[in-house]
Structure formats: C-alpha cells, structure tokens
Design an enzyme around this catalytic site. Structure first.
Site, mmCIF file in Angstrom:
data_model
loop_
_atom_site.group_PDB
_atom_site.id
_atom_site.type_symbol
_atom_site.label_atom_id
_atom_site.label_comp_id
_atom_site.label_asym_id
_atom_site.label_seq_id
_atom_site.Cartn_x
_atom_site.Cartn_y
_atom_site.Cartn_z
ATOM 1 N N HIS A 66 3.927 5.981 11.957
ATOM 2 C CA HIS A 66 3.238 4.949 12.714
ATOM 3 C C HIS A 66 4.176 3.730 12.716
ATOM 4 O O HIS A 66 5.318 3.853 12.322
ATOM 5 C CB HIS A 66 1.863 4.624 12.111
ATOM 6 N N ASN A 67 3.726 2.595 13.197
ATOM 7 C CA ASN A 67 4.620 1.432 13.308
ATOM 8 C C ASN A 67 5.879 1.806 14.089
ATOM 9 O O ASN A 67 7.007 1.694 13.589
ATOM 10 C CB ASN A 67 4.995 0.885 11.921
ATOM 11 N N PHE A 71 2.770 4.441 -1.557
ATOM 12 C CA PHE A 71 2.474 5.270 -2.727
ATOM 13 C C PHE A 71 3.160 6.626 -2.634
ATOM 14 O O PHE A 71 3.588 7.063 -1.563
ATOM 15 C CB PHE A 71 0.955 5.477 -2.870
ATOM 16 N N ASN A 96 0.807 -1.221 0.000
ATOM 17 C CA ASN A 96 0.000 0.000 0.000
ATOM 18 C C ASN A 96 0.842 1.274 0.000
ATOM 19 O O ASN A 96 0.343 2.353 0.299
ATOM 20 C CB ASN A 96 -0.940 0.010 1.219
ATOM 21 N N GLY A 149 -8.181 1.825 6.442
ATOM 22 C CA GLY A 149 -8.136 0.445 6.927
ATOM 23 C C GLY A 149 -8.764 -0.516 5.939
ATOM 24 O O GLY A 149 -9.763 -0.203 5.279
ATOM 25 N N HIS A 151 -4.615 5.438 11.129
ATOM 26 C CA HIS A 151 -3.548 5.815 10.185
ATOM 27 C C HIS A 151 -4.035 5.766 8.745
ATOM 28 O O HIS A 151 -3.259 5.947 7.815
ATOM 29 C CB HIS A 151 -2.319 4.937 10.382
ATOM 30 N N PRO A 181 -4.716 9.155 5.337
ATOM 31 C CA PRO A 181 -5.131 8.988 3.936
ATOM 32 C C PRO A 181 -6.381 8.132 3.807
ATOM 33 O O PRO A 181 -6.738 7.393 4.732
ATOM 34 C CB PRO A 181 -3.920 8.291 3.309
ATOM 35 N N GLY A 182 -7.030 8.225 2.629
ATOM 36 C CA GLY A 182 -8.191 7.397 2.341
ATOM 37 C C GLY A 182 -7.795 6.217 1.468
ATOM 38 O O GLY A 182 -7.225 5.234 1.937
ATOM 39 N N SER A 183 -8.044 6.338 0.166
ATOM 40 C CA SER A 183 -7.641 5.308 -0.794
ATOM 41 C C SER A 183 -7.276 6.022 -2.089
ATOM 42 O O SER A 183 -7.167 7.248 -2.125
ATOM 43 C CB SER A 183 -8.787 4.315 -1.033
#
Length: 470
Positions: free
Chosen positions: A336-337, A226, A224, A395, A392, A368-370
């Site tokens: 994150h992570n 980008f 994912n 999902g 984050h 973010p969304g997608s």
C-alpha cells in the site's frame, strides 16, 4: 554573432508551463546567448525554474524569475467534487471524510474511494484511494513509500509453536531490527539485487541515499511496523495456494521503505508544492504532471522505494525461514502507500492507495488486525466502485497521543495475556484498544474481498521504544 533562439516547445519540455514566463525566457535567451550555447541556456533555465527566488536580481534571468514567482503565487482553483464511494462510513472519523472531500476536488481528480479503516492523515487520509488524470501526488502515496505486508506459511503444525516458544522468540529477536533510524553495520549488512536497481541513478539526490538504504536493508521501522509469528488457519480445502485446510505456523511482517522512502517523500512533496500551487486546504495534495521531468523523477524514485521495501521483507523472511529449518508452503505479499497506472471506467488513470490494499479480481492480499485481533488472507473481488481496493488493516480509532494518555501498560499487558500473545517491544500507542474492531471493518467490505484464511498473532516484535518511523 548569431543569437540563440529557443522554441516554446523546448521550454515546455524542461518544465515551463504556458504562461508569460515562457515569452520572458525566450527573450532573455535570445538577448544573452549565442547560438552554440543551447545546452548552457537550458541548464540555467532549469535552475531558474527550481529556485526562481535566487534569480530575482540576476542580470539575465530577473524578468523570468519574477514571472515564475508571480505564476506560482496564483493558486490553482479546486473543482466541484467527483463522486467517491465510502465503505463503513459509520466508523470513519470526520477528519478523514473532510480530507477525502478535498482530494476529489483536485483539478486532476477522476474518482475516489474511502476504505472502512480510514482515519485522518496528511494529504489523502489513511485508507483513501484516489484516481487522477496523468498526475502523481507524493502525499497521496505517503511518507512510507511502498509500505507492505508479507506472509510466509510454513509446513509446521500449530502444536510446534506452543512446545518451542523459546526458540521462536530467540529467532524473532535475532533476525529482526526495529526503531526509527535503526540499521546494520559491517558484516551484519545484507546484500540484495535491489542495491543495483537503476532507480538509484534517477538523480544525484536519490543516488546519495544508497548508503543509507544499504545500512537499513532488512530492518523495520517504528510506529505500527511489526514482525510476528502466529497461527494461520486455511478456511477452504481448495484455494489458490494449494494448501490443505488446517492450521499452520506463519510469519507476518509489516514495514516499508525506511529512511530511503521517507527522504524521497519529503523531498518531492516540497518540490510538488513549489510546482503545483493549490489552496491552503489542499496544499498537502500538491501533484506533478506525470509527463513532467519532476513527475518522471518521482515516479522512478517511488518505484525504487517500493522495490526496496519488498527486499527488506524478503531478507527478514528468508533469515527466519532458514533459522527455523522450515519448509515454505507459500509466501504472499502486497503493498500500500503507492501509485499504480491502471485502467478504470474506460480510461487510463493513476490510482493512489494510501493505506489501502490492491484488491483486483483474484488478487491475494493480507489485512491485519492488531496485536490481539486476527488478520486475514483475502482474495480481491475487483469491485470497480472501490477502484479495486480494500482496507489495509483495522485502522486507528485513537491517535497515538490519545492512546498513550488513556491506555496504561498494565491494561495492555492484561489484554495480551488474556489473548495468549507475547509482545517484544511495542508501546501503548500501538495497544489493541487504539484500533477499530477488525470484524466490523471486514463486514463493511464484503463486496470488496473474500476471506481465504485467518491469522491469529501469538508472538509480536515491534520497536522497543514504540518509536515512529524515520
């Protein structure tokens, strides 16, 4: 000849825990080493600690090795669960809830929270937040250590994108590189001060990853991850960034620490499982005491990977900003992570955010969304119930396998066209339909963040083959 005597304190300092193995080690040392070989004995004991199976027939260390193995075979029992708060419970899958319920039963667990974008992962669920007492969990951080978002906002009006799409596409392709194992060679490689980070001196294992890190510096992974151009709309006339209300071209990226972080994560997860023996259902949540040698090693390596991930984004954004000849109005970044040392409910704790955005009071972040759904620039509200965290992203609502099986390329292309989005690379495993509704996710966390701006993707670059990260 005077024989060497080691204290229990010295043995605990190199990683022993209070157990019969300590007495066995003291006896073996006094029996086999003269007083002037303290360093030799301690070094050998470290080796026995790391791999006791190799010493079960050793003339000096067999009793110590067998005691350590017996100790390791004794699992640490889980405790009654500590409380945790869920947001958007209605659209969190059962697997994620089950993983969170296991995590809050760890002996070191203090508090937890589950974000509305949560879905099942390994160890902590993606979207899981866990506070622990002086312990760090490698799989509570995740494989892609320090994975993050980075947003650059330019002094370029919205209209410029639509009249110069070919230029934006050319520069996006020229200055990004994607895919599992991808990297640069020769003069194409980038230099950055992170390569001089003292974290590379943590251990020989970490130092040997430096060449790989140099090769992949400034690249993105698969899955994912980008880099995309979009239109950012500032919604408030007055904001922390000092940017007037209106629409601007912006660059948004999502990626992490590449092979460096993945290799560190896998190595220390295996090591944690040999140190922290947990019941089968909690095995992926194996942890280090932060005061232990292994815990300190992992902490330094984790922070190195986080700094490296940030450097990758900086290089990508600087290259593209320069190629556009754009003025940079602002750059916002969050990761994150990761695990942080924080203070919650009157005590110092280690907060793991695996796929969760830090959202302390006034703290800016990007959710973010997608490919086709908007993302949001947000300001944290510092909600203690969420351990100062937010989602984050949107999902996943479908696994990669299910998305590939149920979403066709034609369906995805149609949705992209209807939304006015150009996709470069990518696969159906990352199709918009594989993700939850970002508006539902944002509605579920109104107590956690305040929206400052929206970001609408217009040109998205991902791994050409939809490959997973290293």
């Amino acid at each position: 000849m005077e024989q060497l005597v080691l204290s229990g304190k010295e043995l605990l300092a190199i990683g022993f825990t209070p157990s019969p193995a300590v007495a066995k080690a003291m006896e073996a040392v006094q029996r086999s080493f003269p007083a002037d070989q303290r360093n030799v004995a301690l070094e050998q004991l470290r080796s026995v600690l790391l791999q006791p199976l190799l010493f079960t027939s050793d003339a000096v260390w067999s009793d110590v090795a067998l005691a350590l193995i017996s100790q390791q075979n004794e699992t640490v029992p889980l405790i009654p669960p500590v409380p945790y708060t869920s947001y958007g419970e209605a659209f969190i899958d059962e697997g994620a809830r089950g993983q969170m319920q296991t995590a809050v039963r760890l002996p070191v667990a203090v508090a937890g929270a589950l974000m509305p974008d949560a879905h099942q992962g390994y160890g902590l669920p993606i979207g899981g937040v866990l506070a622990t007492d002086n312990a760090v969990i490698p799989y509570g951080v995740g494989v892609d250590i320090g994975c993050r978002m980075c947003l650059s906002i330019y002094d370029i009006p919205e209209s410029h994108f639509y009249t110069n799409e070919s230029k934006y596409k050319r520069e996006l392709i020229a200055h990004t590189k994607f895919g599992a194992g991808s990297g640069f060679s020769g003069s194409d490689r980038s230099d950055h001060q992170v390569l001089s980070d003292d974290g590379f001196n943590t251990t020989r294992f970490v130092s040997e990853l430096k060449d790989k890190a140099y090769t992949q510096l400034g690249s993105s992974g698969g899955g994912n991850h980008f880099v995309e151009f979009g239109i950012l709309e500032m919604l408030a006339q007055e904001n922390e960034l000092g940017i007037p209300k209106g629409k601007y071209i912006a660059l948004l990226s999502h990626s992490g620490s590449r092979g460096l972080g993945a290799t560190i994560a896998n190595h220390y997860t295996k090591l944690a499982r040999s140190v922290s023996r947990l019941p089968k259902e909690a095995a992926h949540l194996a942890y280090f005491d932060l005061d232990s040698e292994e815990g300190q090693e992992y902490w330094r390596a984790m922070n190195l990977a986080g700094a490296y991930a940030s450097a990758c984004h900086e290089i990508i954004h600087d290259k593209i900003t320069k190629s556009l000849g754009a003025g940079l109005l602002a750059r916002v970044e969050n990761h994150h992570n990761f695990a942080w040392k924080e203070h919650h409910n009157g005590r110092d704790v280690i907060v793991h955010r695996k796929g969760a955005t830090p959202a302390g009071k006034g703290e800016l972040g990007i959710i973010p969304g997608s490919m086709t759904a908007p993302g949001f620039l947000v300001r944290g509200k510092g909600n203690p119930a969420s351990l100062n965290s937010a989602s984050h992203g949107a999902g996943r609502q479908m696994s990669r396998t299910k998305a590939n099986q149920t979403i066709t390329s034609e369906t995805m292309r149609k949705q992209l066209k209807e939304s006015g989005v150009t996709l470069i690379g990518g696969g159906t495993d990352e199709a918009p339909a594989a993700y939850k509704d970002i508006h539902q996710v944002m509605a579920a966390q109104q107590d956690l963040v305040e929206v400052q701006a929206s970001f609408s993707p217009k040109m998205v670059r991902m791994a050409d083959d939809g490959s997973r990260e290293d």
